[in-house]
Write a protein that holds these residues in place. Structure first.
Motif, PDB file in Angstrom:
ATOM      1  N   ALA A 144      35.650  59.621  -6.776  1.00  0.00           N
ATOM      2  CA  ALA A 144      36.447  58.654  -7.538  1.00  0.00           C
ATOM      3  C   ALA A 144      35.542  57.669  -8.270  1.00  0.00           C
ATOM      4  N   GLN A 150      39.511  55.928 -17.451  1.00  0.00           N
ATOM      5  CA  GLN A 150      40.409  55.869 -16.288  1.00  0.00           C
ATOM      6  C   GLN A 150      41.873  55.836 -16.703  1.00  0.00           C
ATOM      7  N   GLU A 151      42.169  55.292 -17.899  1.00  0.00           N
ATOM      8  CA  GLU A 151      43.568  55.099 -18.284  1.00  0.00           C
ATOM      9  C   GLU A 151      44.174  56.304 -18.983  1.00  0.00           C
ATOM     10  N   TRP A 152      43.334  57.171 -19.568  1.00  0.00           N
ATOM     11  CA  TRP A 152      43.892  58.300 -20.324  1.00  0.00           C
ATOM     12  C   TRP A 152      43.319  59.653 -19.912  1.00  0.00           C
ATOM     13  N   GLU A 153      42.410  59.662 -18.941  1.00  0.00           N
ATOM     14  CA  GLU A 153      41.904  60.942 -18.427  1.00  0.00           C
ATOM     15  C   GLU A 153      42.203  61.063 -16.928  1.00  0.00           C
ATOM     16  N   THR A 154      41.552  60.243 -16.107  1.00  0.00           N
ATOM     17  CA  THR A 154      41.690  60.431 -14.651  1.00  0.00           C
ATOM     18  C   THR A 154      43.106  60.161 -14.147  1.00  0.00           C
ATOM     19  N   VAL A 155      43.827  59.250 -14.796  1.00  0.00           N
ATOM     20  CA  VAL A 155      45.180  58.927 -14.333  1.00  0.00           C
ATOM     21  C   VAL A 155      46.119  60.140 -14.491  1.00  0.00           C
ATOM     22  N   PHE A 156      45.720  61.083 -15.325  1.00  0.00           N
ATOM     23  CA  PHE A 156      46.522  62.299 -15.516  1.00  0.00           C
ATOM     24  C   PHE A 156      45.973  63.489 -14.720  1.00  0.00           C
ATOM     25  N   GLY A 157      45.114  63.198 -13.759  1.00  0.00           N
ATOM     26  CA  GLY A 157      44.633  64.259 -12.862  1.00  0.00           C
ATOM     27  C   GLY A 157      43.261  64.811 -13.207  1.00  0.00           C
ATOM     28  N   ALA A 158      42.614  64.225 -14.224  1.00  0.00           N
ATOM     29  CA  ALA A 158      41.280  64.725 -14.588  1.00  0.00           C
ATOM     30  C   ALA A 158      40.244  64.255 -13.578  1.00  0.00           C
ATOM     31  N   THR A 159      39.290  65.124 -13.292  1.00  0.00           N
ATOM     32  CA  THR A 159      38.141  64.770 -12.472  1.00  0.00           C
ATOM     33  C   THR A 159      36.901  64.989 -13.332  1.00  0.00           C
ATOM     34  N   THR A 205      32.942  59.409 -28.662  1.00  0.00           N
ATOM     35  CA  THR A 205      34.204  58.986 -28.073  1.00  0.00           C
ATOM     36  C   THR A 205      34.093  59.033 -26.552  1.00  0.00           C
ATOM     37  N   VAL A 258      36.777  63.340 -23.722  1.00  0.00           N
ATOM     38  CA  VAL A 258      36.512  64.691 -24.243  1.00  0.00           C
ATOM     39  C   VAL A 258      37.543  65.065 -25.309  1.00  0.00           C
ATOM     40  N   MET A 259      38.828  64.715 -25.055  1.00  0.00           N
ATOM     41  CA  MET A 259      39.920  65.135 -25.950  1.00  0.00           C
ATOM     42  C   MET A 259      39.766  64.607 -27.375  1.00  0.00           C
ATOM     43  N   HIS A 260      38.993  63.527 -27.547  1.00  0.00           N
ATOM     44  CA  HIS A 260      38.877  62.923 -28.880  1.00  0.00           C
ATOM     45  C   HIS A 260      37.646  63.375 -29.653  1.00  0.00           C
TER      46      HIS A 260
END
Lengths: 142, 389
Positions: B127, B135-144, B247, B250-252
């Motif tokens: 963690a 933390q707000e747009w990657e890990t909060v959705f289950g990303a590690t 960025t 990764v998604m951006h």
């Protein structure tokens, strides 16, 4: 994540609220206050307008996660994906209602409103978007 | 602007150092670096420490003056600065020391890097590691952390035909080299089959594709090149130290299969040094996940996009090759104490260029490159080092 920290983004997380640059028309998620695409990006400051994403997209990349993120321990193995939305932006989200073996790049998916995780046994429950495969009219769930 | 040289290097063993504290390993690395030069602590102008997350790993912030104090230098009242840039904290700290010496403001500085990661349980450690991504747009959705690198890997396989076996080779190579490195966390050899069949973490990555949590520290002593001969017989010149960013998520990224931050840092570093990839005989690349090492080979300019996989599979990047990759064992096998990684990479290249690398010596090495990444590529640092004749 503290209650307030999660709560202040619920509009975006519940409704897929992004932003659109009024100069170049590019759509962003999560919303941005300055357009990174416009070369004179200073001009775009404060000139992005809210836009709601349709929730339709396709799998851009994926992974079957076996070692869970904090709070996702009960969900392993789960599918983590990059989903490219119809409007352009790519989102990071879980895929649900699908056998991990059936996931493929290019697969059409649609946003679903789901429980993300709970803050421990007595904490708040966080909700938000996940994505599920789009079924053709002849397919049945279950 | 003055040319900057490395006058000494030092590091602790990397691994589960349960009997040693943060301050102890920091001091050991710093003193080893001073001892490998002829500098005295009285000559120093400042201390920099790369450290990612002491606040969460050991509940201790403000670690720069802490290490300085227990080094016996509190009475000198030197500036002591902690630098944080995720897993690139070490190389970004080195950049700060480099700027200070190059500018003429400071003459001699120690740049250390340290992390104490094994005082927390494994899950807590994961963690904390993922706090270097959004933390707000990657890990909060289950990303590690491995999950995000896996998304990069899957897309790389899709677009460039890279095979699962190609990046698995990165881990095999690292372990082969680490067997010759007394500082390494893991010194055992592993087979390709072992990597391919290792416990799944985030497909296509298994446990043996992932660098470990390690305790460890490393340090270098910097000074002006024009005065270096007084303090060492083998000064190593910092021909370039370049940071680039991208960025956070990764998604951006413009291209999910490329770390633009690496591409740009490398381009600027080669420009600055006047060298090109073919002149580099050894490279320490950031392979916190095996796929990261493969992509680094492409983004740094050693292989065209989509060709590093084949190069890894063919072998030839080990000792004796034209380009020796991760002679230290890399992050995978030498270990991954976040803040120390970037400094340890540079320390290894300095030992190699000085001809002090023992069994793993790259013969006749004159130029080496270090590549340190923060998060999934929001920060990348490329450092080029050369032997001075």
């Amino acid at each position: 994540m503290s209650v307030a920290r999660f709560w202040r983004e619920t509009l975006r997380r519940y409704n897929l609220g992004g932003s659109k640059c009024t100069e170049c028309g590019k759509v962003y998620f999560p919303p941005r206050s300055v357009c990174p695409h416009c070369t004179t990006h200073r001009k775009t400051m404060g000139r992005l307008e809210p836009v709601q994403l349709s929730g339709e997209g396709e799998v851009f990349s994926y992974s079957v996660v076996h070692e869970a993120a904090d709070g996702f321990e009960m969900q392993v193995p789960y599918v983590l994906a990059l989903v490219r939305m119809k409007e352009g932006p790519i989102l990071t989200a879980q895929l649900v209602d699908v056998d991990p073996k059936d996931v493929a790049i290019g697969m059409p998916v649609k946003a679903a409103f789901r429980k993300l995780k709970a803050e421990g046994a007595g904490g708040v429950i966080h909700y938000g978007y996940k994505f599920a495969p789009v079924l053709s009219p002849t397919e049945k769930v279950g | 602007m003055r040319e900057v040289a490395i006058l000494g290097v030092g590091q602790t063993k990397f691994g589960e150092l349960w009997d040693r504290s943060f301050r102890e390993i920091g001091i050991e690395a710093g003193f080893a670096a001073l001892q490998s030069s002829k500098l005295s602590s009285r000559d120093l102008s400042a201390l920099y420490i790369g450290n990612m997350a002491s606040g969460t790993y050991i509940d201790q912030e403000h670690v720069a003056p802490l290490v300085l104090d227990y080094s016996g230098l509190a009475g000198h009242h030197l500036p002591s600065v902690r630098v944080e840039a995720g897993g690139a904290s070490g190389a970004v700290a080195l950049h700060q020391g480099y700027l200070a010496v190059a500018s003429g403001l400071y003459d001699f500085v120690v740049v250390g890097g340290a992390e104490k990661m094994t005082d927390v349980p494994e899950e807590r450690g994961s963690a904390i590691a993922s706090s270097a991504v959004d933390q707000e747009w990657e890990t909060v959705f289950g990303a590690t952390m491995p999950g995000l690198w896996a998304l990069i890997a899957q897309r790389h396989m899709h677009e460039h035909g890279t095979k699962r076996e190609d990046f698995a080779q990165m881990a095999v190579l690292d372990h082969e080299h680490a067997g010759k490195n007394p500082f390494a966390h893991y010194r055992n050899k592993i087979s390709l089959d072992a990597v391919l069949s290792s416990t799944p973490v985030a497909s296509p990555l298994g446990m043996l594709d992932c660098a470990p949590s390690s305790d460890g520290a490393a340090a270098v002593v910097l000074g002006p090149l024009e005065r270096a001969r007084k303090f060492t017989d083998t000064p190593i010149k910092i021909s370039a130290s370049q940071i680039a960013t991208d960025t956070m998520a990764v998604m951006h990224r413009r291209d999910v299969t490329t770390l633009d931050a690496t591409v740009l840092a490398a381009k600027r570093a080669f420009q600055r040094s006047g060298l090109e990839p073919s002149k580099i005989q050894l490279a320490e690349v950031h392979d916190s996940y095996s796929i990261g090492g493969l992509i680094a080979l492409e983004d740094l300019g050693f292989f065209p996009k989509g060709k590093a996989g084949g190069a890894l599979a063919d072998g030839g990047l080990g000792l004796g090759g034209k380009l020796v990759l991760n002679p230290s064992g890399g992050l995978k096998a030498q270990g991954q104490p976040f803040g120390a990684v970037g400094i340890a990479q540079v320390a290894e290249i300095v030992r190699q260029l000085r001809g002090e690398a023992g069994d793993r010596q790259v013969s006749g090495a004159t130029a080496g490159l270090a590549h340190n990444v923060g998060g999934t590529g929001a920060t990348a640092v490329v450092t080029i080092l050369e032997r001075v004749n």
